[in-house]
Write an enzyme that holds these catalytic residues in place. Structure first.
Site, PDB file in Angstrom:
ATOM      1  CE  LYS A 131       7.757 -14.669 -39.704  1.00 51.85           C
ATOM      2  NZ  LYS A 131       7.364 -15.926 -39.077  1.00 51.85           N
ATOM      3  CG  ASN A 171       7.169 -10.507 -40.140  1.00 48.00           C
ATOM      4  OD1 ASN A 171       8.245  -9.981 -40.453  1.00 48.00           O
ATOM      5  ND2 ASN A 171       7.005 -11.171 -39.001  1.00 48.00           N
ATOM      6  CB  SER A 210       0.061 -21.713 -41.365  1.00 48.23           C
ATOM      7  OG  SER A 210       1.265 -22.179 -40.752  1.00 48.23           O
ATOM      8  CG  HIS A 228       6.915 -11.996 -34.600  1.00 46.03           C
ATOM      9  ND1 HIS A 228       7.438 -13.267 -34.502  1.00 46.03           N
ATOM     10  CD2 HIS A 228       6.063 -12.011 -35.655  1.00 46.03           C
ATOM     11  CE1 HIS A 228       6.918 -14.012 -35.463  1.00 46.03           C
ATOM     12  NE2 HIS A 228       6.079 -13.280 -36.181  1.00 46.03           N
ATOM     13  N   GLY A 259       4.676 -20.632 -39.259  1.00 46.41           N
ATOM     14  CA  GLY A 259       5.651 -21.337 -40.087  1.00 46.41           C
ATOM     15  C   GLY A 259       5.501 -22.850 -40.087  1.00 46.41           C
ATOM     16  CD  GLU A 274       2.007 -13.502 -36.176  1.00 50.54           C
ATOM     17  OE1 GLU A 274       1.819 -13.447 -37.395  1.00 50.54           O
ATOM     18  OE2 GLU A 274       3.131 -13.428 -35.659  1.00 50.54           O
ATOM     19  CD  GLU A 284       9.508 -15.780 -36.204  1.00 49.29           C
ATOM     20  OE1 GLU A 284       9.953 -14.758 -36.764  1.00 49.29           O
ATOM     21  OE2 GLU A 284       8.742 -16.587 -36.765  1.00 49.29           O
TER      22      GLU A 284
HETATM   23  P1  13P Z   1       3.850 -17.738 -41.414  1.00 49.30           P
HETATM   24  O1  13P Z   1       2.807 -17.036 -42.261  1.00 49.30           O
HETATM   25  O2  13P Z   1       5.075 -18.124 -42.193  1.00 49.30           O
HETATM   26  O3  13P Z   1       3.263 -18.848 -40.627  1.00 49.30           O
HETATM   27  O4  13P Z   1       4.369 -16.655 -40.347  1.00 49.30           O
HETATM   28  C1  13P Z   1       3.447 -15.927 -39.604  1.00 49.30           C
HETATM   29  C2  13P Z   1       4.161 -14.839 -38.911  1.00 49.30           C
HETATM   30  O5  13P Z   1       4.938 -15.084 -38.012  1.00 49.30           O
HETATM   31  C3  13P Z   1       3.911 -13.464 -39.354  1.00 49.30           C
HETATM   32  O6  13P Z   1       4.414 -12.560 -38.450  1.00 49.30           O
END
Ligand code: 13P
Length: 255
Positions: free
Chosen positions: A19, A17, A216, A103, A181, A175, A105
């Site tokens: 982002k 992803n 992570s 997601h 993150g 997640e 976010e």
């Molecule tokens: P990270 O791997 O940066 O923690 O992000 C996970 C994520 O949100 C994947 O969609």
């Protein structure tokens, strides 16, 4: 609980992803490194979810590879006067196979409710896209002992709208918000408990559905997570932005 046999019947899947990262130039560099690394026949499936605007570039570069392309979001509407939106049909038109839906976010920064997410899931499937449906609890909910109830409600909202059977053509990604993150991956016990719970919620079709972990995931912690019975791969953020780290995670799933 699923058995080893159940797990081996589900093809491992690792999804990048990206982002809101990248440019024509950096995408080209990353793909030029990663695509040759991931050539040939593999046990694991790999997909890259790029920003909308770069999807044609990524589809073009990966057209002679076995890496699949997905989007990070989709409109809950089919077509028409929805300025700024991208429909499921458009994503199919440019060559997408997957689309991330729900997601954390999007839930947090764009006020996407369980209902909107369920509508997006439905629109995606209506045109043949495979939704990567994300669920996850905040630290607050976990500390209040409400992690399972939160994920149960997120799942139920989609099941209520599309029906349980629709999950046969979907992927689920657990997640935990506090692991996204932050560098703080969920423990094997936490992942095992939640993935087992999600699979149980899916009843008789649960054993056939891929449930990914996200939050992570790095090359040095991927193998221990992938070894868990109910984990079928990963949704990767930060570590997917560099070819070598993403490749390391893909290799860990390719067993
Ligand atoms: P990270 O791997 O940066 O923690 O992000 C996970 C994520 O949100 C994947 O969609």
């Amino acid at each position: 609980m699923s058995t080893r046999l159940g797990k081996t019947s589900r093809r491992p899947l690792v999804i990048a992803n990206w982002k809101m990262n990248g440019s024509y130039h950096t995408n080209a560099e990353l793909l030029a490194q990663f695509a040759p690394q991931w050539q040939g026949v593999h046990c694991a499936e790999v997909a890259i979810c790029a920003p909308y605007i770069y999807l044609p570039q990524v589809v073009e570069v990966l057209s002679r590879s076995n890496i699949v392309v997905g989007a990070q979001d989709v409109s809950q509407f089919k077509l028409g006067a929805y300025t700024g939106e991208i429909s499921g049909a458009m994503l199919v038109d440019v060559g997408c196979h997957y689309v991330i839906v729900g997601h954390s976010e999007r839930r947090a920064y764009f006020a996407e409710s369980n209902r909107i997410i369920a509508e997006k899931f439905m629109q995606a499937q209506a045109v043949g896209l495979v939704p990567i449906f994300c669920v996850g609890e905040s630290l607050e909910r976990r500390e209040a002992g409400e992690a399972l109830a939160t994920i149960g409600a997120q799942l139920q909202a989609v099941i209520d709208m599309v029906g349980l059977g629709a999950f046969k053509q979907a992927v689920i990604a657990y997640e935990p918000v506090w692991a996204v993150g932050t560098g703080r991956i969920a423990t094997p016990e936490q992942v095992e408990e939640m993935h087992g719970f999600i699979r149980a919620q899916l009843g008789s079709i649960g054993a056939g559905i891929r449930i990914l972990y996200g939050g992570s995931v790095k090359p040095d912690n991927a193998a221990q997570t992938f070894a868990l019975d109910d984990v079928d791969g990963a949704l990767v953020g930060g570590a997917a932005l560099q070819a070598n780290t993403f490749y390391g995670i893909c290799q860990a799933a390719d067993l």
